[in-house]
Each structure stands twice: as structure tokens, then as C-alpha cells.
Write a protein that holds these residues in place. Structure first.
Motif, mmCIF file in Angstrom:
data_model
loop_
_atom_site.group_PDB
_atom_site.id
_atom_site.type_symbol
_atom_site.label_atom_id
_atom_site.label_comp_id
_atom_site.label_asym_id
_atom_site.label_seq_id
_atom_site.Cartn_x
_atom_site.Cartn_y
_atom_site.Cartn_z
ATOM 1 N N TRP A 87 12.349 93.536 -13.287
ATOM 2 C CA TRP A 87 10.896 93.375 -13.231
ATOM 3 C C TRP A 87 10.455 92.241 -12.310
ATOM 4 C CZ3 TRP A 87 14.091 93.108 -17.370
ATOM 5 C CH2 TRP A 87 14.369 91.841 -17.889
ATOM 6 N N GLU A 88 11.398 91.459 -11.807
ATOM 7 C CA GLU A 88 11.041 90.345 -10.933
ATOM 8 C C GLU A 88 11.677 90.391 -9.549
ATOM 9 O OE1 GLU A 88 12.132 86.851 -13.120
ATOM 10 O OE2 GLU A 88 10.318 86.913 -14.331
ATOM 11 N N THR A 89 12.796 91.092 -9.388
ATOM 12 C CA THR A 89 13.545 90.976 -8.139
ATOM 13 C C THR A 89 14.333 92.236 -7.839
ATOM 14 O OG1 THR A 89 15.026 89.495 -6.934
ATOM 15 C CG2 THR A 89 15.622 89.978 -9.206
ATOM 16 N N GLU A 90 14.807 92.325 -6.606
ATOM 17 C CA GLU A 90 15.727 93.380 -6.188
ATOM 18 C C GLU A 90 16.805 92.715 -5.337
ATOM 19 O OE1 GLU A 90 15.633 97.862 -4.288
ATOM 20 O OE2 GLU A 90 13.784 96.896 -4.955
ATOM 21 N N ILE A 91 18.069 92.910 -5.709
ATOM 22 C CA ILE A 91 19.182 92.198 -5.084
ATOM 23 C C ILE A 91 20.230 93.212 -4.643
ATOM 24 C CG2 ILE A 91 20.963 90.440 -5.447
ATOM 25 C CD1 ILE A 91 19.134 89.408 -7.755
ATOM 26 N N TYR A 92 20.787 92.977 -3.445
ATOM 27 C CA TYR A 92 21.766 93.888 -2.850
ATOM 28 C C TYR A 92 23.095 93.177 -2.635
ATOM 29 C CZ TYR A 92 17.611 96.632 -1.803
ATOM 30 O OH TYR A 92 16.450 97.348 -1.911
ATOM 31 N N GLY A 93 24.187 93.826 -3.044
ATOM 32 C CA GLY A 93 25.528 93.326 -2.774
ATOM 33 C C GLY A 93 26.133 92.568 -3.941
ATOM 34 N N LYS A 94 27.444 92.718 -4.074
ATOM 35 C CA LYS A 94 28.160 92.129 -5.203
ATOM 36 C C LYS A 94 27.995 90.614 -5.271
ATOM 37 C CE LYS A 94 32.447 93.384 -6.575
ATOM 38 N NZ LYS A 94 33.938 93.436 -6.653
ATOM 39 N N SER A 95 28.206 89.913 -4.182
ATOM 40 C CA SER A 95 28.151 88.450 -4.250
ATOM 41 C C SER A 95 26.754 87.958 -4.619
ATOM 42 C CB SER A 95 28.631 87.818 -2.947
ATOM 43 O OG SER A 95 27.784 88.158 -1.882
ATOM 44 N N GLN A 96 25.714 88.632 -4.142
ATOM 45 C CA GLN A 96 24.357 88.225 -4.481
ATOM 46 C C GLN A 96 24.028 88.524 -5.950
ATOM 47 O OE1 GLN A 96 25.223 89.894 -1.719
ATOM 48 N NE2 GLN A 96 24.674 88.469 -0.105
ATOM 49 N N VAL A 97 24.507 89.655 -6.450
ATOM 50 C CA VAL A 97 24.273 89.990 -7.863
ATOM 51 C C VAL A 97 25.045 89.017 -8.761
ATOM 52 C CG1 VAL A 97 24.563 91.760 -9.653
ATOM 53 C CG2 VAL A 97 23.691 92.395 -7.383
ATOM 54 N N ILE A 98 26.260 88.664 -8.369
ATOM 55 C CA ILE A 98 27.040 87.668 -9.127
ATOM 56 C C ILE A 98 26.306 86.331 -9.127
ATOM 57 C CG2 ILE A 98 29.163 86.281 -9.103
ATOM 58 C CD1 ILE A 98 29.561 89.088 -10.302
ATOM 59 N N ASP A 99 25.795 85.903 -7.972
ATOM 60 C CA ASP A 99 25.040 84.646 -7.897
ATOM 61 C C ASP A 99 23.826 84.674 -8.822
ATOM 62 O OD1 ASP A 99 26.834 83.701 -6.003
ATOM 63 O OD2 ASP A 99 25.475 84.014 -4.296
ATOM 64 N N PHE A 100 23.124 85.807 -8.852
ATOM 65 C CA PHE A 100 21.959 85.953 -9.728
ATOM 66 C C PHE A 100 22.374 85.817 -11.194
ATOM 67 C CE2 PHE A 100 19.165 88.622 -12.329
ATOM 68 C CZ PHE A 100 17.929 88.076 -12.038
ATOM 69 N N ASN A 101 23.465 86.485 -11.567
ATOM 70 C CA ASN A 101 23.949 86.393 -12.951
ATOM 71 C C ASN A 101 24.351 84.968 -13.295
ATOM 72 O OD1 ASN A 101 24.133 89.077 -14.505
ATOM 73 N ND2 ASN A 101 24.796 89.626 -12.456
ATOM 74 N N VAL A 136 21.299 83.034 -14.167
ATOM 75 C CA VAL A 136 20.826 83.376 -15.525
ATOM 76 C C VAL A 136 21.703 82.681 -16.562
ATOM 77 C CG1 VAL A 136 20.581 85.257 -17.208
ATOM 78 C CG2 VAL A 136 19.810 85.590 -14.839
ATOM 79 N N PHE A 137 23.015 82.731 -16.365
ATOM 80 C CA PHE A 137 23.945 82.134 -17.317
ATOM 81 C C PHE A 137 23.751 80.623 -17.427
ATOM 82 C CE2 PHE A 137 27.238 85.679 -16.259
ATOM 83 C CZ PHE A 137 26.441 86.610 -16.892
ATOM 84 N N SER A 138 23.453 79.975 -16.311
ATOM 85 C CA SER A 138 23.302 78.513 -16.323
ATOM 86 C C SER A 138 22.061 78.063 -17.080
ATOM 87 C CB SER A 138 23.276 77.970 -14.896
ATOM 88 O OG SER A 138 22.060 78.313 -14.256
ATOM 89 N N GLN A 139 21.113 78.952 -17.267
ATOM 90 C CA GLN A 139 19.872 78.609 -17.958
ATOM 91 C C GLN A 139 19.933 78.857 -19.463
ATOM 92 O OE1 GLN A 139 16.678 80.692 -15.997
ATOM 93 N NE2 GLN A 139 17.285 79.934 -13.992
#
Length: 127
Positions: free
Chosen positions: A49-63, A66-69
Motif C-alpha cells: 500500500w506504500e511502495t513497489e520494489i523490484y529485485g531480490k536485493s532491494q526487497v531484502i533491504d526493505f524487509n 521493517v525488521f529493524s523497526q
């Protein structure tokens, strides 16, 4: 962009899709980056609902962000509705830290490729 099953590919069994979906949510809940990397295709797309991310490394970075918060994450799977290449998953995600607890009612649409890798995650928030 919809993941297509090629003419030579056989549809996945419902039990396979359900197991892969559960593995994804378990890895997410446990902040298990290695398992997520193993589950994701190189060309994975994550849309919420907030973003669209492409590629494994970018999706891992996004996760990882989230985990750090959140000190703890809980994923309650209410229902998994399977198709031949993916699943619609009715879930509740709890993101908790010492001061707050955020509860998200979400439907995740998960799509798997022929190699049984997660190639698309579409998350829709219900609250």
C-alpha cells in the motif's frame, strides 16, 4: 505484470503452494533473511500500500528495514487460498516494540515461478 506458467510447466500442487507460503511467513516472522533470500527469485517484485520494489536485493533491504523497526513480529495465518502458481493469504501481522504494537490486517497475494521461487508479493491492507 502477471507471472505466467509456460506451456511446458506443470501447475504446482496445492500442498506445495501452501507449504511455500507458510515458509515465507515463518521466515518473515522470524526475521530470517537467509531463508527469505532462498525463497525469493532474483526478479521478485514487492508491492504494498506504500511502495513497489523490484529485485531480490532491494526487497531484502526493505524487509531488513521493517525488521529493524520491530522487536518482534507475529504473523497469524487465517486462510491460504491456493491457485496453480500462487496463493491469496488472509493474515494478521503484529509489529511490536517496547512502546507500541501495530496490528495490520493484510491479504498477501503470493506468486511462485517454475523454480518454486517467490517472484511476486502483492500486499493489500485491510485497516
Amino acid at each position: 505484470m502477471k507471472a505466467e506458467i509456460s506451456a511446458g510447466a506443470l501447475p504446482m500442487k496445492r500442498s506445495e503452494i501452501e507449504k511455500l507460503s507458510q515458509q515465507y511467513f515463518h521466515a518473515f516472522e522470524n526475521k530470517d533473511i537467509q531463508s527469505l533470500e532462498n525463497l525469493f527469485s532474483e526478479d521478485i517484485i514487492l508491492r504494498d500500500w506504500e511502495t513497489e520494489i523490484y529485485g531480490k536485493s532491494q526487497v531484502i533491504d526493505f524487509n531488513e528495514a521493517v525488521f529493524s523497526q520491530s522487536e518482534t513480529i507475529r504473523v497469524q495465518i487465517n486462510k491460504i487460498y491456493c491457485s496453480t502458481d500462487g496463493a491469496a493469504c488472509d493474515i494478521i501481522i503484529q509489529l511490536c516494540n517496547s512502546l507500541t504494537k501495530l496490528e495490520l490486517f493484510v491479504v498477501d497475494i503470493l506468486t511462485f515461478n517454475e523454480q518454486k521461487k517467490l517472484c511476486r508479493i502483492e500486499a493489500f491492507r485491510g485497516n
